[in-house]
Structures are given as structure tokens and as C-alpha cells.
Design a protein around this motif. Structure first.
Motif, PDB file in Angstrom:
ATOM      1  N   ILE A   1       3.477  -6.853  -4.486  1.00  0.00           N
ATOM      2  CA  ILE A   1       4.011  -5.529  -4.163  1.00  0.00           C
ATOM      3  C   ILE A   1       4.596  -4.863  -5.422  1.00  0.00           C
ATOM      4  O   ILE A   1       4.368  -3.686  -5.707  1.00  0.00           O
ATOM      5  N   SER A   2       5.401  -5.662  -6.160  1.00  0.00           N
ATOM      6  CA  SER A   2       6.076  -5.069  -7.332  1.00  0.00           C
ATOM      7  C   SER A   2       5.123  -4.816  -8.500  1.00  0.00           C
ATOM      8  O   SER A   2       5.350  -3.916  -9.324  1.00  0.00           O
ATOM      9  N   SER A   3       4.040  -5.568  -8.598  1.00  0.00           N
ATOM     10  CA  SER A   3       3.134  -5.428  -9.746  1.00  0.00           C
ATOM     11  C   SER A   3       1.898  -4.605  -9.420  1.00  0.00           C
ATOM     12  O   SER A   3       1.107  -4.299 -10.326  1.00  0.00           O
TER      13      SER A   3
ATOM     14  N   LEU B   1      -3.225  -1.768 -10.471  1.00  0.00           N
ATOM     15  CA  LEU B   1      -4.210  -0.744 -10.086  1.00  0.00           C
ATOM     16  C   LEU B   1      -4.412   0.276 -11.189  1.00  0.00           C
ATOM     17  O   LEU B   1      -5.500   0.880 -11.307  1.00  0.00           O
ATOM     18  N   ARG B   2      -3.400   0.535 -12.003  1.00  0.00           N
ATOM     19  CA  ARG B   2      -3.531   1.495 -13.095  1.00  0.00           C
ATOM     20  C   ARG B   2      -3.965   0.822 -14.400  1.00  0.00           C
ATOM     21  O   ARG B   2      -4.017   1.460 -15.448  1.00  0.00           O
ATOM     22  N   ALA B   3      -4.186  -0.465 -14.315  1.00  0.00           N
ATOM     23  CA  ALA B   3      -4.699  -1.230 -15.467  1.00  0.00           C
ATOM     24  C   ALA B   3      -3.800  -1.092 -16.680  1.00  0.00           C
ATOM     25  O   ALA B   3      -4.255  -0.862 -17.809  1.00  0.00           O
TER      26      ALA B   3
ATOM     27  N   SER C   1       0.823  -1.213   0.000  1.00  0.00           N
ATOM     28  CA  SER C   1       0.000   0.000   0.000  1.00  0.00           C
ATOM     29  C   SER C   1       0.856   1.262   0.000  1.00  0.00           C
ATOM     30  O   SER C   1       0.636   2.172  -0.815  1.00  0.00           O
ATOM     31  N   ILE C   2       1.859   1.329   0.914  1.00  0.00           N
ATOM     32  CA  ILE C   2       2.651   2.563   0.967  1.00  0.00           C
ATOM     33  C   ILE C   2       3.579   2.667  -0.231  1.00  0.00           C
ATOM     34  O   ILE C   2       3.973   3.757  -0.633  1.00  0.00           O
ATOM     35  N   ARG C   3       3.948   1.508  -0.820  1.00  0.00           N
ATOM     36  CA  ARG C   3       4.843   1.551  -1.986  1.00  0.00           C
ATOM     37  C   ARG C   3       4.156   2.226  -3.171  1.00  0.00           C
ATOM     38  O   ARG C   3       4.818   2.869  -4.007  1.00  0.00           O
ATOM     39  N   LEU C   4       2.835   2.108  -3.237  1.00  0.00           N
ATOM     40  CA  LEU C   4       2.114   2.731  -4.340  1.00  0.00           C
ATOM     41  C   LEU C   4       2.336   4.240  -4.384  1.00  0.00           C
ATOM     42  O   LEU C   4       2.438   4.851  -5.454  1.00  0.00           O
ATOM     43  N   GLU C   5       2.435   4.844  -3.197  1.00  0.00           N
ATOM     44  CA  GLU C   5       2.587   6.293  -3.127  1.00  0.00           C
ATOM     45  C   GLU C   5       4.041   6.727  -3.088  1.00  0.00           C
ATOM     46  O   GLU C   5       4.394   7.814  -3.551  1.00  0.00           O
TER      47      GLU C   5
END
Length: 552
Positions: free
Chosen positions: A130-132, A137-139, A88-92
Motif C-alpha cells: 500500500i505504502s510503496s 506504479l510511477r516507476a 487502489s483508493i490510496r493511489l488517488e
């Protein structure tokens, strides 16, 4: 509970929390605080706040829920929540602080170290997620080789780290199991050793004897209270050289024993004592000590030390002294009136009228019984004397045996006694004492053999010795009777029931005579049964030359 904790309890769960979840929570908290300070605009986003919330929830659940009551793999759910928090935090933060991705190493290590190898799949799947996640999420899919490398690199590193950690964990668990098993074995061995020590101490303090063990270097190892009391009467201590005292006398109760010839010094020099008698203590308080010693060996070749066992036989020694004194006194007191009886009998027989009806035969019966009574008194007097004096000379045992047979059968109607002596059997021995010994053996055989039976006496020369073997086919002896046959005054049940004459001194006298010559007397026997007579073999062995000092 995870495999890294063997105790399924609340305390074990807290240890798992401190080892696995707490380091992750601290590291995650540090990252969150730094992001909130340096990049507040990034912190207050849905992704970072959601990840922080997941990390807080997983930490709370790890410390509160009773995982020890549930299956081993259940707590892996905490690691999964940690991976979701990192994702979750890696996304940001991927674009500004990619190092935050390293937080996944904590749950990955936990899954690889604390659970079965199958959990490696979960760890790889988590890092792959985590890596993907940004692309999912951005499809969109990775467009360049670098993008694909970013997706695959973390799972690939995870596989390597997880496999290595899991292998190391299994080795550690095997080592721990082996150590625990060894510790359990040591604990059991220690318990057995303590039990054996307690048992040995109980035995030492329970037995009615003094027991002391000295190590190979002469140091006291262990001793019981009886041993300490015995040496205290002599005036020394078991743990203080020279292990000897002044108030120690030989068996005669008169001759002092030098320090280096006393029990403990002799035993420590390697002498094997067997029923060695000493009198210890000051005059008026003397105690008779009967001691034996033995060397303690390991595997027959390593000397561990010396054990000494001593018994207080004062009462027995005093009883023997009283018995011997009583026998001597009674024998002397009886001999005086017997001498008078013999004298008056001779006067009466000399003065009696030969034609008095039945008088002279009756007097001869009285005289014969007086002679027999005097012989019994002489046996008692001899029994009270523990020494046998011998005066050796060259004798032929065949001749002595022939005379002994005549003496043993004189005036006795009984079995036929046959002598077998094919060759001369010359020895150096006391003729009278040997004559008495053979007479006792033959007389004993005659007493217990039926009148229609036979007794065979064989003189058999050998290498450096001569044997006189007396065989009979009489009532025989049981094993219990054989064990007591050479005890003074012992008489078998048959002898008492059938009123066979004797006082139980013949065999002890024969053995004492043989011992004085350096020889021996042995008995072998089987008791009679309803269908077969018994068989007894008495063997007197004499060396051709005495092996001891003539008087002892």
C-alpha cells in the motif's frame, strides 16, 4: 474458518463476516460516499472505482462462499482483497485524504487476530505494498528521507500492531480454551451429579425402608415416601418440629414415649440408634418400627447431618408374639398331663411287685423319659420368656463348673470331660443360672464329640472377669452354622442327620444368662475334614461384679 470462530458452520461464517468483514465494508463505504460527495472528480477515477469494486467483491465473497468447508487459512484471501482495495483508493486519495490509508487497519487486525502468526508476514507485505504502490506504479524511487519514512512507517506500525494483536489473540484463545475445558468439566460434573442424584432418589424410593436425612442444623434434607408414610401414622411431618407424635409406644406396646425420647429427636441430638424398636400409630393400627441412625461426616471432622433408617417389622413382631404365645400355651398344656403321668408312675412303682419280671426296670425307663420330656417342656417354656431373673451371690466358678460337668454327663456314655481350674475364681452371679449356662455349653460339646474324644473345660480368672472355656475336637461348625448358632430352635445339619437330641435352645439360653450378668458367650469353630477332626471353642465371660441390674 478463522481461529476467532470455533464453530465451522454457516452460522459461524456469518459471525466471522459480522465481526471482521462487515466493519471494513461499512468504513470503506463511508469513505467512498464522502469522497463521492466532496471530491466527485476524485471518486470517478479508475483507482477509486477499482478499489470500491474490490471491496464490494471481497464483502460479497466473505458472506456467500462456504469458507467453513475449506482450510482455516483460505479466508485470508478476503483480507488480501481488502488490502488491495485500500491500496487502489490510496493511489488517488493520498494527496487529498491520506487518512483513507487507515482503512488497512481492518484487514491487518483480521489477519493478526484470526489467523496463525505467519499471517503477520502477509499483513506487513500488504501494508508495504500500500505504502510503496505509488512509487512502483510511477516507476520511481523515494527521493527524500520523508519519502522513505512514508514508505516504511505504515509497515512498521503494522508490525507492532499485528504482533500485539496476535499475542493478545493467542492469550484470548488459550483463555477461551481453558474456559471451554472448565465448562466441559463442569458440564460433565453436573451430569455426574445429576446422575448420582437420580440414582440416589431411585434407591431411596426403591428400598423397603423409610430413609430421612437431616442437615447439621436439624433441617430435613431429603426423605422418601416410606418415611413420610411412617410418621404420618404418628401424626407429624418430617419437615416440621418437634418431629414426634403422641401415638408412640415402647417395645412392650404399653408404655408411651415422650416427644424428646422418640427416634428423630434422639438422633438429632447425636445419639446413635441401633435396631431401636418402637410401636407407632393409634390403637388397632399400630406398626412396629425398627430404626437406626448415623452421623454423616466429611473427612471425619465436618458434621454434615444425620441419616435415619427405619424398617416396618410389624409382621415379624407379630409373628414372634404368636410364636411366643404358642410356646407358652403348648408348654403349659403339656405340663398338666406330664404331672399326671409322674403321679401315676409313682403309684404304680410303689404298688408293683418287685419280683415281677422286667416290670420295675421298664417303669424306671418310662419315668426317666417322662423326666426328660418334662425338661424339654421346661426349655420350651423358658424360651417363650425373654427375661432372665438373676439373684447374685458370691460363688466359685470352679465349683459351679464341676457340678455342671456332672449334670451334663450324667447317664451319658461319651467323651471324657476334663476340668482345668488351678485357682479360685470367685464372682458375684446367680449360681443356678450360671450352672445352667455352663451345663448347656458342656452338654453341647459332649453331643458333638466322638466317644473316644475329650472335652476340656477351663476356668480362667482375668482382670475384673472370669472366663469358662469349653474346648472339644468334634465335628465342628461351618461359618454359616456359626452365624445361626445362637438363634432359637436352630439345629445344624449334623444334629438333624444323626438324630442328636435337643431343640436348639441351649446356646440361646446360655447367651441370655450371660447377658443378664453383663457378660457374653462366643463361639469359634472349624469343621471336621476327612483327615482331621473339627475344633470348637465356646467361651463364657462373666464380670466379677454384675454390670447390670439383676432382673431385666
Amino acid at each position: 474458518m478463522p481461529l476467532l470462530e470455533h464453530e465451522a458452520s454457516r452460522r459461524g461464517r456469518l459471525r466471522v463476516f459480522a465481526r471482521a468483514q462487515l466493519p471494513f465494508a461499512i468504513a470503506f463505504g463511508i469513505v467512498a460516499i464522502l469522497v463521492a460527495i466532496v471530491l466527485p472528480e476524485r471518486f470517478f477515477t479508475v483507482a477509486v472505482l477499482s478499489g470500491t469494486a474490490l471491496a464490494a467483491i471481497s464483502t460479497l465473497l466473505a458472506g456467500v462462499l462456504p469458507w467453513e468447508r475449506w482450510p482455516t487459512h483460505a479466508m485470508a484471501a478476503i483480507a488480501v482483497l481488502d488490502l488491495l482495495a485500500v491500496a487502489s483508493i490510496r493511489l488517488e486519495l493520498i494527496s487529498v485524504t491520506p487518512g483513507a490509508s487507515l482503512l488497512c487497519i481492518f484487514p491487518v487486525l483480521w489477519l493478526a487476530f484470526g489467523f496463525t502468526p505467519r499471517m503477520i508476514i502477509l499483513a506487513v507485505a500488504g501494508t508495504l505494498f500500500i505504502s510503496s504502490a505509488p512509487y512502483v506504479l510511477r516507476a520511481r524511487t523515494p527521493e527524500t528521507a520523508v519519502d522513505w519514512l512514508n514508505v516504511a512507517l505504515l509497515p512498521m506500525l503494522t508490525i507492532g500492531i499485528a504482533v500485539a494483536v496476535n499475542i493478545g489473540a493467542r492469550q484470548l484463545r488459550r483463555s477461551r480454551h481453558a474456559i471451554q475445558e472448565q465448562a466441559a468439566q463442569l458440564e460433565r460434573s453436573l451430569a455426574r451429579a445429576l446422575d448420582a442424584e437420580a440414582l440416589a432418589e431411585s434407591i431411596l424410593e426403591t428400598v423397603d425402608a423409610g430413609v430421612a436425612f437431616y442437615t447439621a442444623d436439624g433441617t430435613l434434607g431429603v426423605a422418601n415416601a416410606h418415611a413420610a408414610d411412617m410418621v404420618a401414622a404418628v401424626g407429624f411431618r418430617l419437615d416440621t418440629p418437634p418431629y414426634a407424635g403422641e401415638h408412640v409406644l415402647q417395645a412392650d406396646r404399653r408404655t408411651p414415649i415422650p416427644f424428646d425420647e422418640q427416634i428423630i429427636p434422639r438422633a438429632l441430638r447425636g445419639e446413635l440408634l441401633s435396631n431401636h424398636l418402637e410401636w407407632v400409630g393409634e390403637a388397632g393400627q399400630q406398626r412396629a418400627i425398627l430404626a437406626s441412625s448415623a452421623r454423616v461426616m466429611r473427612n471425619g471432622d465436618t458434621h454434615l447431618g444425620t441419616v435415619i433408617v427405619a424398617h416396618d417389622v410389624t409382621e415379624l413382631a407379630n409373628a414372634i408374639d404368636v410364636r411366643e404365645a404358642f410356646l407358652t400355651t403348648v408348654s403349659h398344656e403339656l405340663r398338666t398331663p406330664l404331672t399326671s403321668i409322674h403321679g401315676y408312675l409313682e403309684l404304680i412303682m410303689d404298688d408293683a411287685e418287685v419280683d415281677a419280671p422286667g416290670l420295675l426296670p421298664a417303669l424306671r425307663v418310662v419315668q426317666r423319659n417322662a423326666v426328660e420330656l418334662e425338661r424339654r417342656v421346661q426349655e420350651l417354656l423358658t424360651a417363650s420368656d425373654s427375661t432372665v431373673q438373676i439373684e447374685p451371690s458370691r460363688i466359685d466358678l470352679a465349683d459351679v463348673a464341676a457340678r455342671a460337668i456332672e449334670t451334663a454327663t450324667a447317664g451319658v456314655s461319651g467323651p471324657v470331660v476334663r476340668l482345668h481350674a488351678d485357682a479360685a475364681a470367685v464372682v458375684s452371679a446367680d449360681p443356678e443360672q450360671v450352672h445352667r449356662a455352663i451345663t448347656e455349653l458342656v452338654a453341647n460339646a459332649v453331643k458333638f464329640t466322638p466317644a473316644d474324644g475329650t472335652v476340656d473345660v477351663a476356668v480362667e480368672p482375668g482382670a475384673g472377669r472370669v472366663e469358662v472355656v469349653v474346648r472339644d475336637a468334634g465335628v465342628g461348625m461351618s461359618a454359616d452354622e456359626l452365624r445361626q448358632a445362637f438363634d432359637k430352635f436352630y439345629r445344624a445339619d449334623y444334629a438333624r442327620d444323626q438324630a442328636v437330641q435337643g431343640v436348639g435352645l441351649g446356646l440361646p439360653a446360655a447367651r441370655a444368662i450371660a447377658d443378664a450378668h453383663g457378660g457374653s458367650v462366643t463361639l469359634r469353630s472349624t469343621p471336621a475334614t476327612a483327615s482331621a477332626p473339627g475344633a470348637t471353642v465356646a467361651t463364657l465371660v462373666l464380670p466379677q461384679e454384675p454390670s447390670v441390674i439383676p432382673s431385666r
